[in-house]
Scaffold this active site. Structure first.
Site, PDB file in Angstrom:
ATOM      1  N   LEU A 116       0.876  -1.161   0.000  1.00 51.77           N
ATOM      2  CA  LEU A 116       0.000   0.000   0.000  1.00 51.77           C
ATOM      3  C   LEU A 116       0.921   1.221   0.000  1.00 51.77           C
ATOM      4  CD1 LEU A 116      -2.986   0.849   0.153  1.00 51.77           C
ATOM      5  CD2 LEU A 116      -2.719   0.961   2.642  1.00 51.77           C
TER       6      LEU A 116
ATOM      7  N   ASP B  92       7.942  -0.360 -14.099  1.00 48.09           N
ATOM      8  CA  ASP B  92       6.707  -1.135 -14.228  1.00 48.09           C
ATOM      9  C   ASP B  92       5.851  -0.606 -15.377  1.00 48.09           C
ATOM     10  OD1 ASP B  92       7.382  -2.683 -11.985  1.00 48.09           O
ATOM     11  OD2 ASP B  92       6.494  -1.213 -10.627  1.00 48.09           O
TER      12      ASP B  92
END
Length: 315
Positions: free
Chosen positions: A13, A259
């Site tokens: 998170l 990513d």
């Protein structure tokens, strides 16, 4: 379009904020925080979604952080496959020093996994993989997960007729680079990781391309990509080598740039585009990602605009 399944076993998170200046011994008054779901495969799926594509996102989650992370992913329209994980899903913090223009990133390790946890996760991944699809294994492995999980998954996914994209680091990357066991179809690494594997500094684009091609010819992967930061990325197969230069853009945050490259590249491969075009799209995606704050990844309009200034050339 081919099915894309992303895998994140050690999600986080992500909390991002900023301060005027990072100094010790005093209370630092932060700016408004931004919370995003984080972890390699999650960011790949987020990037694919932002670029107008679709993927399925298999994530190992647990605890309150896991519930929050799942809610964020569903809210973003991500096709989520949850798998139970031990302990509490980890969190991470990135803080931008506005005075110096520097970013500080604090990454917690995540809960340890038992051998049984690994067996169950591997079974879930293989079951979710589709024949003819792409499986993206991206990010760090949880504590307790041995590096041989990736070759095992490569063998089982390819036995189902799928292909595997790997973007990892540390012992897992070293094991893959030794060419022991089933190999991924696509392997990406950054310059620091490539230097570490080579045992020396790869001084220029040609040097990185030579190294990438040597890995292909040793059977490490069918396609190897080395990212060289502002210089962009090089891609090598057994018979070709390409380079796409990164766009010259203002850098706000490097979180998720790699990513985003993987997401944009994989989406292009899934759409049937040639490798040189997939490389260009990946580099444009990474360039767009560094322009956004904190963990926000890319904007589709930026990626489309930057593709014009990230040409791919044979080297």
């Amino acid at each position: 379009m081919r099915d894309i399944l992303t895998v994140t076993l050690n999600p986080a998170l992500d909390l991002a904020t900023s301060v005027d200046s990072v100094v010790s011994g005093v209370k630092l008054r932060c700016g408004p925080p931004r919370t995003d779901p984080g972890g390699g495969g999650i960011n790949v799926s987020r990037a694919i979604k932002l670029l107008g594509g679709s993927s399925r996102c298999l994530v190992a989650l647990s605890g309150r952080n896991g519930e929050t992370l799942a809610d964020l992913l569903r809210g973003a329209g991500i096709d989520l496959i949850t798998h139970p994980a031990p302990g509490e899903t980890r969190s991470s913090l990135s803080v931008r020093d506005e005075h110096r223009g520097e970013q500080y990133r604090f990454m917690l390790p995540g809960p340890p996994w038992s051998p049984f946890d690994v067996i169950e996760a591997e079974r879930a991944i293989v079951e979710a993989a589709q024949p003819g699809g792409l499986v993206v294994i991206s990010g760090t492995m949880p504590p307790g997960v041995l590096p041989d999980l990736i070759p095992d998954l490569c063998g089982k996914v390819r036995a189902k007729g799928g292909e595997v994209v790997v973007d990892t680091s540390g012992p897992a990357l070293h094991l893959v680079a030794r060419g022991k066991g089933p190999a991924p179809d696509f392997l990406r690494m950054n310059q620091e990781e490539a230097d570490d594997l080579a045992g020396r500094r790869l001084i220029d684009l040609g040097d990185s391309a030579d190294f990438a091609q040597s890995l292909v010819r040793r059977g490490v992967a069918k396609v190897v990509i080395v990212a060289r930061g502002p210089e962009g990325s090089v891609l090598a197969t057994d018979g070709s080598r390409f380079h796409s230069r990164a766009a010259d853009v203002p850098v706000r945050s490097k979180v998720g740039a790699g990513d985003t490259f993987v997401g944009s590249f994989t989406l292009a491969v899934a759409q049937g585009l040639p490798l040189d075009e997939a490389l260009r799209r990946g580099v444009a995606g990474a360039s767009a990602a560094v322009m956004t704050e904190g963990t926000a990844l890319c904007r589709r309009e930026d990626v489309e605009r930057l593709m014009e200034v990230c040409p791919t050339v044979a080297i």
